[in-house]
Design an enzyme around this catalytic site. Structure first.
Site, PDB file in Angstrom:
ATOM      1  N   GLY A 120      -2.186   6.944  14.080  1.00 15.37           N
ATOM      2  CA  GLY A 120      -3.566   6.464  14.149  1.00 15.37           C
ATOM      3  C   GLY A 120      -3.674   5.296  15.101  1.00 15.37           C
ATOM      4  O   GLY A 120      -2.841   4.399  15.080  1.00 15.37           O
ATOM      5  N   GLY A 121      -4.678   5.314  15.935  1.00 16.40           N
ATOM      6  CA  GLY A 121      -4.906   4.195  16.844  1.00 16.40           C
ATOM      7  C   GLY A 121      -5.698   3.122  16.133  1.00 16.40           C
ATOM      8  O   GLY A 121      -5.705   3.029  14.907  1.00 16.40           O
ATOM      9  N   HIS A 174       3.218   6.754   5.674  1.00 17.48           N
ATOM     10  CA  HIS A 174       3.994   5.786   6.451  1.00 17.48           C
ATOM     11  C   HIS A 174       4.397   4.520   5.694  1.00 17.48           C
ATOM     12  O   HIS A 174       4.859   3.565   6.297  1.00 17.48           O
ATOM     13  CB  HIS A 174       3.359   5.494   7.822  1.00 17.48           C
ATOM     14  N   ASN A 175       4.226   4.524   4.369  1.00 21.78           N
ATOM     15  CA  ASN A 175       4.766   3.447   3.526  1.00 21.78           C
ATOM     16  C   ASN A 175       5.398   4.093   2.300  1.00 21.78           C
ATOM     17  O   ASN A 175       4.728   4.282   1.292  1.00 21.78           O
ATOM     18  CB  ASN A 175       3.636   2.532   3.017  1.00 21.78           C
ATOM     19  N   ASP A 192       0.845  -1.185   0.000  1.00 18.01           N
ATOM     20  CA  ASP A 192       0.000   0.000   0.000  1.00 18.01           C
ATOM     21  C   ASP A 192       0.889   1.245   0.000  1.00 18.01           C
ATOM     22  O   ASP A 192       1.122   1.866   1.029  1.00 18.01           O
ATOM     23  CB  ASP A 192      -0.939  -0.013   1.208  1.00 18.01           C
ATOM     24  N   ASN A 251      -7.325  -2.055   7.934  1.00 14.33           N
ATOM     25  CA  ASN A 251      -7.167  -1.136   9.063  1.00 14.33           C
ATOM     26  C   ASN A 251      -7.454   0.322   8.678  1.00 14.33           C
ATOM     27  O   ASN A 251      -7.224   1.220   9.464  1.00 14.33           O
ATOM     28  CB  ASN A 251      -5.766  -1.280   9.659  1.00 14.33           C
ATOM     29  N   MET A 304      -9.564   0.806  16.127  1.00 15.61           N
ATOM     30  CA  MET A 304     -10.972   1.027  16.389  1.00 15.61           C
ATOM     31  C   MET A 304     -11.251   1.163  17.890  1.00 15.61           C
ATOM     32  O   MET A 304     -11.032   0.241  18.652  1.00 15.61           O
ATOM     33  CB  MET A 304     -11.724  -0.178  15.839  1.00 15.61           C
ATOM     34  N   HIS A 351       4.210   4.222  13.472  1.00 18.71           N
ATOM     35  CA  HIS A 351       3.103   4.640  12.600  1.00 18.71           C
ATOM     36  C   HIS A 351       1.730   4.329  13.172  1.00 18.71           C
ATOM     37  O   HIS A 351       0.735   4.846  12.714  1.00 18.71           O
ATOM     38  CB  HIS A 351       3.256   4.051  11.208  1.00 18.71           C
ATOM     39  N   TYR A 367      -9.529   3.740   7.963  1.00 17.41           N
ATOM     40  CA  TYR A 367     -10.731   4.294   8.575  1.00 17.41           C
ATOM     41  C   TYR A 367     -10.834   5.796   8.389  1.00 17.41           C
ATOM     42  O   TYR A 367      -9.860   6.461   8.033  1.00 17.41           O
ATOM     43  CB  TYR A 367     -10.770   3.975  10.077  1.00 17.41           C
TER      44      TYR A 367
END
Lengths: 157, 506
Positions: free
Chosen positions: B403-404, B354-355, B120, B227, B406, B429, B229
């Site tokens: 990012g956390g 982050h990729n 990704d 993941n 859910m 990340h 969102y």
């Protein structure tokens, strides 16, 4: 009347499972022959994208993949299937029939018929998206003597 | 892989301090440099347990633990400094996820690896602020969540609603966010607060396969699944008032929108195509690696250059994708509150990748060097005064968005000088998975997860119920552990903590 014969509409027995992997999912399929394990592996991938019970056979598309070795063939074959789903005809399959299968090194080839229908939100429950096929920890058990045919593939999701 | 008993393996690992471990040469064959990883006592257990599990003899269908993967990366040609594992590290394919490595651009043997970027390409996080507070949103929270869910296409098989044809796509691939700006989807200021100003100039769409373009076209402006969102969040804690102020965050309770998504099928196909090309290049140039998944090519080879150009196109795709969803989020808020997005002050605080692999200048052994920095599941975190960060953040350091998962918190950190020295200006990340997806499905009940989210007063809209189990907070490492480790180790600094009040997922 369906354009497909009763034999074509008959669904194969399930011979696959999903194994643990931290980030992704490992497909494990098997069969009476390597062809069957390939067919099952493809269905296993589609099974992660939706509930296969919701899929009707309305369409059939033929695909072909080539590679230098068996691992490469499995990789390319699953890539072709993923591509069928990702854009026109957006096909989700519940049955795959291998029609040609050659496994000699430097000339591996697979041709198969993929049965299913166009993916429709509302009709088909949304499962998880498959990003890509990986070579990571890929294993092919091709043991003709003891009739063991198994595939292990990690798909990135 | 070298197979040793667990106790033998441990001899190659040395704890330097409470947050940092060293991986010595010899842990895996041909290591050019040492490895390092950052963990606190909780994360350390997870890390070592993964290694222990992999040391069982006679395993079938297994995979390499993250710590082994860091060492394999350390064996790649042209690597400088150290192969770095961040606190959210877990096993990936080739590179671990949460792994960064830099290669000397002036060393002809140096390589570029698609595995060091991930499938990704330019997956990342964007944070929008608003001038609303929790009390303004609370009464209409459900409607707002539904509206966001209706505006943003999510989940497997969803198609974008931003009108696009093949020609538009070509332009978007070359122009990145300049395309979004020209078409009127974003504001000019959005670009300022984005890595690379939302456009990688070396993108060349002619290096991208037709197949990738075909996969990309229907998916532009979609969130995806897994993941990824979109969340409505409120500021829960401010650690660094001054930095927060620079980001337009004034008080606890302020409402933000976080979008986590990437380059969709387009990037996935670019990566897949590159892996096939690289295998050929590796045979031709006789490049040895410890793992087939570490497919790579010399930076200066045709394959290496083609990959960097198509990766840049995929990065541009991802920025246009996040920009399209920014547009849709602004629309959803504007409709709900009957106010223009301008009046709601819905500015982009920052957008991180982050990729990705980027050409950057770093100091190695006292000398300035041009490096190709691979960050896979790792965020750039540049310190104050760095020339590549926007004017608004010159004094605070680059905002880093973590990012956390859910139902858990997310964080905004800032880059530090120490991070620049130790980790080539990189940090974690996200949370990083702890449980496998299959295990999550077996152990966690769908209804139980929803009940707990309800207890926490979090609205949720999700396309796939199965995903709720796979993405349950229990499946991940604790993001607070991860962020605290980065903070304590000094590789980035905590600024703001955000708590979700509504989650939209694939």
């Amino acid at each position: 009347m369906s354009q497909f014969t009763a034999e074509e509409l008959e669904l194969p027995e399930k011979k696959y499972e999903y194994l643990d992997h931290t980030a992704d999912v490992q497909l494990h399929s098997w069969g009476q022959s390597l062809e069957e394990a390939f067919e099952q592996c493809g269905i296993a991938m589609f099974g992660y994208m939706t509930e296969l019970d919701s899929v009707e056979i309305k369409q059939c598309v033929e695909i072909e993949a080539k590679a230098d070795d068996l691992e490469g063939l499995l990789f390319q074959y699953l890539n072709e299937l993923l591509f069928l789903f990702s854009c026109e005809p957006f096909l989700i399959c519940n049955k795959i029939v291998v029609t040609e299968f050659h496994t000699q090194t430097d000339n591996c080839r697979i041709k198969c018929k993929c049965y299913g229908e166009e993916f429709q939100i509302g009709k088909h429950p949304q499962g998880t998206e498959v990003k890509a096929i990986t070579y990571s920890a890929m294993q092919i058990v091709n043991d003709v003597k003891s009739k063991r045919f198994e595939l292990f593939v990690i798909i990135d999701i | 892989m070298v197979v040793r008993q667990y106790n033998e393996e441990l001899k190659y690992l040395e704890k330097i301090n409470s947050y940092c471990w060293r991986i010595k040469k010899g842990f895996q064959p041909n290591m050019n440099v040492e490895g390092v990883f950052y963990v606190n006592s909780t994360l350390e257990k997870l890390m070592l347990e993964e290694l222990k599990n992999a040391c069982r003899p006679g395993m079938v269908g297994g995979f390499l633990p993250g710590v082994k993967q860091i060492a394999n990366v350390a064996a790649l040609p042209g690597i400088v400094g150290r192969s770095v594992g961040l606190p959210d590290i877990h096993s990936g394919y080739g590179f671990a996820i949460g792994n960064m490595a830099a290669f000397d651009m002036n060393d002809p043997n140096s390589i570029v690896s698609p595995g060091g970027v991930g499938f990704d390409i330019n997956c990342g996080v964007r944070l929008l602020r608003t001038n609303l507070f929790e009390k303004d949103v609370y009464p209409v929270k459900e409607q707002l969540a539904q509206s966001l869910f209706d505006h943003i296409p999510v989940g497997v098989g969803s198609k974008g609603i931003i009108p696009m044809n093949a020609k538009d796509l070509e332009e978007a691939l070359e122009m990145g966010m300049d395309w979004s700006l020209r078409e009127g989807y974003i504001w000019a200021e959005d670009k300022e607060h984005c890595e690379e100003y939302g456009r990688m100039l070396n993108a060349d769409s002619s290096k991208v396969s037709t197949r990738a373009k075909k996969r990309g076209l229907p998916q532009l402006g979609t969130l995806g699944a897994g993941n990824h969102y979109a969340e409505i969040q409120v500021v829960d804690e401010i650690y660094d008032k001054w930095a927060a102020c620079k980001m337009g965050i004034e008080e606890k309770g302020q409402v933000c929108v976080m979008i986590h998504s990437g380059s969709r099928g387009f990037g996935h196909q670019v990566a897949t195509d590159a892996l096939v090309q690289m295998e050929k290049a590796m045979k031709r140039d006789d490049i040895q690696t410890n793992d087939r998944q570490l497919a790579c090519a010399r930076i200066n080879s045709v394959e290496g250059q083609d990959y960097l150009k198509s990766m840049a196109a995929a990065a541009n795709f991802a920025w246009v994708n996040r920009s399209s969803m920014t547009f849709l989020s602004r629309q959803a808020f504007a409709k709900q509150f009957q106010m223009a997005p301008d009046d709601l002050d819905m500015h982009v605080i920052y957008d991180v990748s982050h990729n990705i692999a980027k050409v950057e200048e770093h100091i190695v052994d006292g000398k300035q060097k041009t490096l190709l920095v691979h960050r896979k599941g790792s965020t750039r975190a540049f310190p104050p005064h760095h020339p590549l960060i926007p004017v608004d953040y010159q004094l605070t350091g680059q905002p880093v968005l973590i990012g956390g998962t859910m139902g858990t918190c997310s964080y905004v950190l800032t880059g530090t000088e120490q991070g620049m020295l130790e980790t080539f200006g990189s940090t974690c990340h996200g949370a990083g998975r702890a449980l496998s997806r299959a295990k999550s499905r077996r152990n966690i009940q769908y209804t139980e997860v929803l009940r707990r989210l309800e207890e926490m007063d979090i609205s949720i809209r999700v396309a796939s119920p199965k995903l709720v189990m796979e993405e349950a907070p229990e499946s991940y490492k604790n993001v607070t552990d991860v962020v605290n480790t980065c903070h304590a180790a000094g590789i980035s600094k905590k600024a703001i903590k955000l708590r979700p009040i509504a989650v939209i997922k694939g």
